[in-house]
Write a protein that holds these residues in place. Structure first.
Motif, short mmCIF file in Angstrom:
data_model
loop_
_atom_site.label_atom_id
_atom_site.label_comp_id
_atom_site.label_asym_id
_atom_site.label_seq_id
_atom_site.Cartn_x
_atom_site.Cartn_y
_atom_site.Cartn_z
N ARG A 19 0.83 -1.20 0.00
CA ARG A 19 0.00 0.00 0.00
C ARG A 19 0.87 1.25 0.00
O ARG A 19 0.65 2.19 0.76
CB ARG A 19 -0.95 0.02 1.19
CG ARG A 19 -1.69 -1.29 1.42
CD ARG A 19 -2.78 -1.53 0.40
NE ARG A 19 -3.44 -2.81 0.66
CZ ARG A 19 -4.41 -3.31 -0.06
NH1 ARG A 19 -4.85 -2.65 -1.12
NH2 ARG A 19 -4.96 -4.47 0.22
N ARG B 154 -5.19 5.17 -9.18
CA ARG B 154 -5.59 3.91 -8.55
C ARG B 154 -5.46 4.05 -7.05
O ARG B 154 -4.45 4.53 -6.54
CB ARG B 154 -4.69 2.76 -9.03
CG ARG B 154 -5.32 1.38 -8.86
CD ARG B 154 -4.33 0.30 -8.48
NE ARG B 154 -3.99 0.37 -7.07
CZ ARG B 154 -4.72 -0.17 -6.08
NH1 ARG B 154 -5.82 -0.82 -6.34
NH2 ARG B 154 -4.36 -0.04 -4.82
N ASN C 161 -7.18 2.29 -3.04
CA ASN C 161 -7.66 1.05 -2.43
C ASN C 161 -9.09 1.18 -1.93
O ASN C 161 -9.51 0.45 -1.04
CB ASN C 161 -6.73 0.64 -1.29
CG ASN C 161 -5.37 0.24 -1.81
OD1 ASN C 161 -5.26 -0.59 -2.70
ND2 ASN C 161 -4.32 0.85 -1.28
N ARG D 79 -9.94 0.92 -7.54
CA ARG D 79 -8.96 -0.15 -7.44
C ARG D 79 -8.43 -0.60 -8.79
O ARG D 79 -7.29 -1.05 -8.90
CB ARG D 79 -9.58 -1.35 -6.71
CG ARG D 79 -9.90 -1.09 -5.25
CD ARG D 79 -10.65 -2.27 -4.63
NE ARG D 79 -10.95 -2.04 -3.23
CZ ARG D 79 -10.20 -2.48 -2.22
NH1 ARG D 79 -9.09 -3.16 -2.49
NH2 ARG D 79 -10.53 -2.24 -0.97
N THR D 80 -9.25 -0.55 -9.83
CA THR D 80 -8.84 -1.07 -11.14
C THR D 80 -8.88 -0.01 -12.23
O THR D 80 -8.89 -0.34 -13.42
CB THR D 80 -9.76 -2.24 -11.56
OG1 THR D 80 -11.10 -1.75 -11.69
CG2 THR D 80 -9.73 -3.36 -10.53
N GLY E 185 -6.23 -8.60 -2.50
CA GLY E 185 -7.13 -7.83 -1.65
C GLY E 185 -7.18 -8.29 -0.22
O GLY E 185 -7.67 -7.57 0.65
N ALA F 137 -5.47 -3.66 4.01
CA ALA F 137 -5.91 -2.46 3.29
C ALA F 137 -6.07 -1.33 4.29
O ALA F 137 -7.15 -0.80 4.49
CB ALA F 137 -7.22 -2.73 2.56
#
Length: 422
Positions: free
Chosen positions: A118, A212, A214, A218-219, A391, A395
């Motif tokens: 992260r 991008r 979290n 995310r994508t 994932g 996070a």
């Protein structure tokens, strides 16, 4: 509640941009330092790595000079990538009025850093809300050719036009807004507020700022790659340092090549980390069998994160095509629609392939081919599932600490001055 560093809900194409492609530190550093030197109101910088070498010292001098003439200067570094800054270096910035922020400063446990995942991997510069730089180049001497065989090959883009306001707002929000459940040190109460400037159209290019995170995005960067590759009619060129993408992106590359698109990948042949080449090689059989061409850049480590599709679409940014960038790190790319910029990037990448690359071919040995096929099968199916697995990693909501000058810095100390005790 918004999370610091989160972009607008959906990135949009904006017209009216002038662009300049910058290759390696020889082009990037003078452009940034000149822009900082000309700043009138505000300098915002985010970087993953800031080393205390000749490049880091030159950046410090430029930021100190700007702060002393009254420019509001905010510098954000990653707590993992920039962990070795010394107290004297930090003090020289803070004493001049530069506000230094550290993304996710974490203590060490038995000498090891815990904040490996992260990471704030973005490389952004915004000057007076009028000019921005987006790319993959850190502030370290290993981005200059005179560093030697380990000097990195990399790219950035300088942009003027309406999208700069999006980039400025994004970086400012990362400084101003608290994350839920965690304490963020806000700007000091006496900090001046620089208003959003109105940015007129500056050129013919369309541009979009894509990030991008979290949370909601995310994508986002991977999705723009997939959409562009899916729409390709005659050409895809990707130069990416750390290449181990997920199943869906690999599928789009293979499908494009099978329908007659010329798909070429430029990957590391002399990697800065051996595992990088080993991971990419696991995909070669899978790609080559679909007629995707793979080139390994062998002059020095490739650190670029750029791509082009057909005659207009291209992207320059910080995002690699690997699990860290696609599923964990905080990243930022500029996506462009412009024939002139696309042609410029193509010319640079064609030169790279012609003068510094070797093409990878399928190994004729039957036994090796069987082994590669088996290995490719397992890697292929692993990639179908790794985003979900990634994932599961922590996070967390990272903390942004605003650093104050060390109480009594010692010039001889090698200890980090970040709020991250060893």
């Amino acid at each position: 509640m918004n999370i610091p560093g989160r972009p607008a809900r959906s990135a949009r194409w904006k017209p009216g941009h002038a662009l300049r492609l910058l290759e390696n530190g020889e082009e990037f550093f003078p452009a940034v330092f000149e822009a900082v030197g000309a700043a009138r109101r505000e300098v915002l910088i985010e970087t993953f790595i800031l080393f205390e070498d000749k490049v880091g010292l030159a950046l410090r001098d430029a930021l100190v000079a700007a702060a002393r003439r009254g420019v509001q200067v905010d510098l954000t570094v990653d707590g993992f990538g920039s962990s070795e800054l010394t107290p004297p270096y930090i003090a020289s910035l803070c004493d001049a009025g530069v506000r230094l922020h550290v993304f996710d400063p974490q203590p060490r446990l038995f000498g090891f850093r815990l904040n490996v995942f992260r990471r704030m991997h973005r490389k952004l510069v915004v000057i007076d809300g009028e000019r921005a730089f987006v790319g993959g180049i850190n502030y370290s001497a290993d981005h200059l050719a005179d560093f030697g065989p380990e000097a990195k090959q990399d790219y950035a883009v300088e942009v003027v036009g309406p999208v700069v306001a999006d980039i400025r707002r994004f970086v400012s929000d990362a400084l101003d807004k608290p994350a839920p459940g965690r304490h963020w040190l806000r700007r000091r109460a006496d900090a001046r507020t620089v208003p959003d400037p109105t940015q007129a159209e500056a050129g013919p290019a369309q541009a979009m700022f894509v990030t991008r995170d979290n949370a909601e995005h995310r994508t986002a960067i991977e999705r723009h790659y997939r959409v562009a590759i899916r729409s390709a009619r005659h050409e895809v060129v990707i130069a990416n340092a750390y290449f181990f993408p997920g199943y869906r992106l690999l599928r789009e590359l293979r499908r494009a090549a099978r329908r007659g698109v010329r798909v070429r990948l430029i990957l590391q042949g002399e990697p800065d980390m051996a595992i990088v080449k080993t991971a990419a090689e696991m995909l070669y059989e899978h790609l080559l069998r679909a007629n995707v061409k793979v080139y390994e850049y062998c002059k020095r480590p490739l650190h670029g994160k750029v791509a082009l599709v057909d005659d207009e679409w291209c992207t320059v940014g910080s995002s690699n095509l690997d699990p860290l960038s696609l599923a964990l790190n905080l990243e930022a790319n500029l996506v462009v629609r412009d024939r002139a910029f696309n042609a410029c990037l193509r010319e640079r990448l064609e030169s790279l392939m012609e003068h510094g690359c070797k093409e990878v071919s399928v190994e004729p040995n039957a036994g090796s081919r069987v082994w590669r096929g088996v290995r490719s099968f397992f890697v292929f199916h692993f990639l179908r599932r790794f985003p979900a697995w990634a994932g599961w990693l922590p996070a967390h909501a990272p903390r942004l600490a605003s650093t104050q000058p060390p109480a009594a810095p010692e010039a001889s100390s090698g200890a980090s001055g970040l709020p991250d005790p060893h």
